[in-house]
Scaffold this active site. Structure first.
Site, mmCIF file in Angstrom:
data_model
loop_
_atom_site.group_PDB
_atom_site.id
_atom_site.type_symbol
_atom_site.label_atom_id
_atom_site.label_comp_id
_atom_site.label_asym_id
_atom_site.label_seq_id
_atom_site.Cartn_x
_atom_site.Cartn_y
_atom_site.Cartn_z
ATOM 1 N N CYS A 56 68.156 21.321 -12.533
ATOM 2 C CA CYS A 56 69.438 21.706 -13.128
ATOM 3 C C CYS A 56 69.435 23.205 -13.419
ATOM 4 O O CYS A 56 68.473 23.724 -13.994
ATOM 5 C CB CYS A 56 69.688 20.919 -14.409
ATOM 6 S SG CYS A 56 71.271 21.327 -15.200
ATOM 7 N N CYS A 60 69.215 24.726 -21.022
ATOM 8 C CA CYS A 60 69.128 24.003 -22.291
ATOM 9 C C CYS A 60 67.652 23.891 -22.705
ATOM 10 O O CYS A 60 66.836 23.327 -21.960
ATOM 11 C CB CYS A 60 69.734 22.611 -22.152
ATOM 12 S SG CYS A 60 71.391 22.601 -21.429
ATOM 13 N N CYS A 63 65.616 20.501 -22.559
ATOM 14 C CA CYS A 63 65.736 19.613 -21.403
ATOM 15 C C CYS A 63 64.622 19.779 -20.365
ATOM 16 O O CYS A 63 64.445 20.875 -19.802
ATOM 17 C CB CYS A 63 67.087 19.826 -20.725
ATOM 18 S SG CYS A 63 67.394 18.624 -19.406
ATOM 19 N N CYS A 100 75.683 3.736 -17.966
ATOM 20 C CA CYS A 100 75.892 5.175 -17.998
ATOM 21 C C CYS A 100 75.079 5.845 -16.900
ATOM 22 O O CYS A 100 73.890 5.532 -16.728
ATOM 23 C CB CYS A 100 75.487 5.731 -19.350
ATOM 24 S SG CYS A 100 76.307 4.919 -20.750
ATOM 25 N N CYS A 131 80.254 4.756 -17.564
ATOM 26 C CA CYS A 131 80.160 6.058 -18.223
ATOM 27 C C CYS A 131 79.434 7.019 -17.284
ATOM 28 O O CYS A 131 78.509 6.608 -16.571
ATOM 29 C CB CYS A 131 79.405 5.933 -19.543
ATOM 30 S SG CYS A 131 79.228 7.493 -20.454
ATOM 31 N N CYS A 191 82.591 10.432 -24.980
ATOM 32 C CA CYS A 191 81.287 10.218 -25.603
ATOM 33 C C CYS A 191 80.705 11.606 -25.843
ATOM 34 O O CYS A 191 80.400 12.320 -24.889
ATOM 35 C CB CYS A 191 80.383 9.391 -24.690
ATOM 36 S SG CYS A 191 78.689 9.217 -25.279
ATOM 37 N N ARG A 263 76.080 6.248 -32.003
ATOM 38 C CA ARG A 263 74.946 5.749 -31.219
ATOM 39 C C ARG A 263 73.621 6.327 -31.711
ATOM 40 O O ARG A 263 73.444 7.536 -31.793
ATOM 41 C CB ARG A 263 75.122 6.076 -29.733
ATOM 42 C CG ARG A 263 73.910 5.644 -28.884
ATOM 43 C CD ARG A 263 74.158 5.830 -27.402
ATOM 44 N NE ARG A 263 75.258 5.011 -26.957
ATOM 45 C CZ ARG A 263 76.185 5.416 -26.080
ATOM 46 N NH1 ARG A 263 76.140 6.625 -25.586
ATOM 47 N NH2 ARG A 263 77.143 4.602 -25.716
#
Length: 349
Positions: A56, A60, A63, A100, A131, A191, A263
């Site tokens: 990616c 972040c 991550c 998801c 999702c 979400c 959640r």
């Protein structure tokens, strides 16, 4: 003021005040509000699958999938549609009601979108809620996902606007909010939540919840993640969050967004049964089910089932989206349209 009033005008001082309530008073307030809108002994159960792993371009700091950090994670291309459908079938078999699908992208490409749309359609046909989390979306992409039948789109704000730059520099906070706006405008449920334990302050936690609760419509699902520290990421050695502070976050989220599913998300692997029981008492009523969340571990199904039995909790059931139901709805719609046409009435969907 009635506890059941849905608000979109929270201020920082009053949210800080909630966080600072005596623990018993905070939990009682959260549980009281929770019972006004939900069955306190039902929990929504989802399964999360990585449909495209690693490489990616985002930076972040939490991550392991970021190309910026060496975490030993192997890059994987986009999964084939049929493999995703098989994974969804397995998730449904163990009791998940929502499937998801997450891809490690800054944004989906025109080349990949047709495959993503087929995944949505295939999972929806199984009778499950769908999702996706694919990164930033354009307005057209949000509408395409909606037309394919996507129920939820996950796009976390992660933290407060003030602390955000310490965690991510490759995408702005405004861009995240814009994606949420496109998703909402397309008729897809939202979400969106954040991560605790990244070095943020109490003020940052309050500010994150204000961003979510002061949206025109609250997110239908609010995941609260406890940082999973991965070797090779900049946050690998961050100090653990105090467990009671994590529970307070769940309780305040429940109070501020009474109708949202809150959640208990990443980090459950490190939580004992007693902490998870407190989380449910604080108003959490959604979890991820299965042994992995994208690339990090998660309590196994057997452990979750054992805990549910101890607590007298059972999974929520979702609306059936199976082919039989879908076909019956189409037949009914055609019948009604024919009848209306013969009666000289024209109804627009």
């Amino acid at each position: 003021m009635s506890l059941s009033i849905i608000r979109h005008d929270w201020s920082l001082p009053e949210v800080i005040e909630l966080f600072q309530l005596p623990f018993n008073d905070l939990i009682f307030k959260a549980q009281t509000i929770h019972r006004q809108f939900f069955d306190a002994n039902k929990v929504q159960v989802s399964t999360l699958l990585s449909i495209k792993t690693g490489a990616c371009p985002e930076d972040c700091k939490y991550c392991p999938q970021s190309v910026h950090y060496d975490t030993g994670l192997e890059k994987e291309k986009l999964l084939e549609v049929q493999k995703v459908i098989e994974k969804a079938k397995a998730a449904k078999a163990i009791g998940s009601t929502r499937f998801c699908m997450g891809a490690a992208w800054k944004h989906p490409t025109a080349r990949d979108m047709p495959y993503v749309l087929e995944m949505v359609k295939g999972v929806k046909a199984l009778g499950m809620e769908t999702c996706m989390t694919l990164g930033k979306l354009s307005q057209d992409q949000a509408h395409a996902l909606s037309e394919a039948g996507l129920d939820f789109y996950n796009h976390n704000l992660d933290t407060s606007p003030e602390f955000y730059g310490n965690i991510i520099t490759t995408r702005t906070y405004a861009e995240r909010l814009q994606t949420l706006a496109y998703v909402r405008e397309a008729g897809i449920k939202i979400c969106s939540g954040g991560i605790l334990g990244m070095g943020e302050s109490l003020k940052d936690r309050a500010s994150l919840l204000i961003q979510l609760a002061n949206l025109d419509e609250h997110p239908e699902s609010v995941p609260i993640n406890n940082l999973v520290k991965v070797k090779g990421t900049p946050l690998a050695n961050e100090q653990d969050i105090e467990p009671f502070d994590f529970i307070r976050m769940l309780a305040v989220a429940r109070i501020m967004m009474p109708k949202s599913h809150v959640r208990l998300s990443a980090g459950r692997e490190q939580m004992n049964e007693q902490m998870q029981a407190l989380a449910f008492l604080a108003g959490a009523n959604s979890i991820f089910y299965g042994d992995k969340l994208l690339t990090t571990s998660n309590p196994q199904v057997e452990k979750d089932n054992a805990l549910f039995i101890k607590l007298g909790i059972s999974p929520e059931q979702c609306e059936d989206y199976s082919d039989e139901i879908h076909r019956a709805a189409i037949v009914q719609a055609i019948s009604e349209q024919t009848h209306n046409s013969m009666s000289g009435n024209i109804n627009e969907a």
